[in-house]
Design an enzyme around this catalytic site. Structure first.
Site, PDB file in Angstrom:
ATOM      1  N   HIS A  56       1.456   2.708  18.936  1.00 45.81           N
ATOM      2  CA  HIS A  56       2.605   1.351  19.298  1.00 45.81           C
ATOM      3  C   HIS A  56       4.020   2.025  18.056  1.00 45.81           C
ATOM      4  CE1 HIS A  56       0.804  -0.595  15.496  1.00 45.81           C
ATOM      5  NE2 HIS A  56       1.878  -0.949  15.059  1.00 45.81           N
ATOM      6  N   ARG A  93      17.414  -6.580  14.012  1.00 45.44           N
ATOM      7  CA  ARG A  93      15.687  -7.452  14.805  1.00 45.44           C
ATOM      8  C   ARG A  93      15.375  -7.265  13.606  1.00 45.44           C
ATOM      9  NH1 ARG A  93      10.523  -4.902  16.550  1.00 45.44           N
ATOM     10  NH2 ARG A  93       9.781  -7.159  17.292  1.00 45.44           N
ATOM     11  N   ASN A 123      10.077  -6.382   8.163  1.00 45.63           N
ATOM     12  CA  ASN A 123      10.423  -5.419   8.161  1.00 45.63           C
ATOM     13  C   ASN A 123      11.871  -5.917   9.458  1.00 45.63           C
ATOM     14  OD1 ASN A 123       8.835  -3.553   7.712  1.00 45.63           O
ATOM     15  ND2 ASN A 123       7.816  -3.290   9.633  1.00 45.63           N
ATOM     16  N   TYR A 141       0.974  -1.098   0.249  1.00 44.11           N
ATOM     17  CA  TYR A 141       0.003  -0.137   0.014  1.00 44.11           C
ATOM     18  C   TYR A 141       0.966   1.637  -0.384  1.00 44.11           C
ATOM     19  CZ  TYR A 141       0.789   0.184   4.985  1.00 44.11           C
ATOM     20  OH  TYR A 141       1.728   0.173   6.718  1.00 44.11           O
ATOM     21  N   HIS A 199       2.497   5.196  15.593  1.00 49.82           N
ATOM     22  CA  HIS A 199       1.494   4.898  14.445  1.00 49.82           C
ATOM     23  C   HIS A 199       0.891   3.628  14.914  1.00 49.82           C
ATOM     24  CE1 HIS A 199       4.078   1.011  13.343  1.00 49.82           C
ATOM     25  NE2 HIS A 199       2.763   0.837  12.969  1.00 49.82           N
TER      26      HIS A 199
END
Length: 358
Positions: free
Chosen positions: A232, A243, A159, A105, A170
């Site tokens: 969050h 990570r 991510n 998106y 967000h």
């Protein structure tokens, strides 16, 4: 000469180290401040309780299983570096890369119209399909343990964070994604924070309303208040090692979708062959050098684009106050004048959104 920092964690630490007087002042608040803090404690505790009620966390993946999945994530990174994915599959930023599969998106500078609620799904086929290993090694386990129902996931995002990277406060677009929001963590332990305020120049992150440790191999499920009513984020100081997180979601059937003609890119994957495909599907790279103040920021602050989705149009003469945009949508009924909607020459109302670009 101004100091240089390798990532945001060092800069955050230096702010407190270089300002001992300010720290001492905070440790010795006035009586009025103490009274205000005491009065706010019950409210904060109640909000933390609401957040906790919308979180489910379970440890599903063993170290060996994590290592196998992490090797697959490395393969994704390698394929992206070689330009083997479609254009909108890969989104690069300093200290953070995103890989969209199944559904992608638009957000930030990709938006034709800026503002909350303007996110749009790409047309079908604009991002690569969900890799088979995601279904076999991750989604299947979640279905077996009844974390999600069979056939729920049609969007997977990876991510990949480097030390000191983060993502600002967000809320995942409600008009795009159904709930729950499921994420699985790999490579290292980290934390998910709720209700933080991000401030830039200088970089500062407020204390969270709720702090959730996230271990390698753990599954975090957000729904209810935790998913919809509070922001969050991942703070830079909580990313001490590389990570990666695999985010699994389902798009809404009524979610708005871009038309092919509105895409900024004119390529069509089914028409590409051989060297032409390799030429167009080159890796996306940031053209700006990493900046400690901006390294982790997306093209538009997610706190602005997500949290203001409930904002109302305000008269032209009303001006934005000093209130932060963070958590604005949660208290818009109390501070309806925190944002001004100003038009151009025609005086038509237009949503005003704070922009930050790479």
């Amino acid at each position: 000469m101004s100091a240089t920092y390798t990532d945001l964690r060092e800069k955050l630490q230096s702010l407190y180290r270089d300002s001992p007087k300010e720290v001492r002042k905070r440790k010795q608040p006035t009586s009025d401040t103490e009274e205000e803090e005491a009065a706010s404690e019950p409210e904060e505790e109640e909000e933390a309780r609401k957040v906790r009620s919308g979180i489910r966390q379970v440890r599903l993946f063993s170290p060996d299983e994590c290592a196998r999945i992490e090797a697959k994530i490395d393969e994704v990174v390698s394929r992206a570096e070689k330009g083997l994915y479609r254009e909108h599959t890969v989104d690069r930023a300093p200290l953070r890369n995103k890989y969209f599969f199944g559904e992608g998106y638009t957000y930030g500078a990709q938006l034709q119209r800026r503002g909350p609620g303007q996110e749009r799904l790409y047309p079908k086929g604009e991002v690569d399909e969900i890799p088979a290993w995601v279904n076999e090694l991750v989604i299947r386990r979640l279905v077996e343990h009844r974390v999600i129902p069979e056939g729920f996931v049609n969007s997977a995002v990876i991510n990949d964070y480097q030390p000191g990277g983060c993502i600002v406060s967000h809320v995942d677009p409600i008009h795009i994604f159904e709930r729950p929001i499921v994420s699985v963590s790999f490579f290292s332990d980290s934390a998910l924070c709720f209700g933080c305020k991000f401030q830039f120049k200088p970089i500062r992150v407020s204390e969270p309303v709720f702090f959730l440790p996230v271990q390698r191999g753990s599954v975090t499920v957000l729904s209810g208040y935790a998913a919809d009513e509070i922001t969050h984020c991942i703070r830079p100081q909580d990313i001490k090692e590389r990570r990666a997180v695999v985010i699994l979601r389902k798009t809404r059937t009524e979610a708005p979708r871009l038309e092919m003609k509105s895409l900024s890119s004119s390529y069509q994957p089914e028409r590409l062959q051989g060297s032409n495909r390799q030429h167009i599907l080159k890796p996306k790279r940031s053209h700006r050098k990493a900046d400690p103040d901006a390294a982790h920021r997306p093209r538009i602050l997610e706190m602005d684009k997500e949290e203001n989705r409930r904002s109302v149009l305000l008269p032209k003469q009303r001006r934005r106050s000093h209130f932060s945009s963070e958590n604005y949508w949660r208290r818009s009924h109390d501070y309806v004048d925190t944002y001004t909607e100003t038009g151009e020459d025609d005086g038509s109302p237009v949503r005003k959104v704070k922009m930050r670009r790479h």
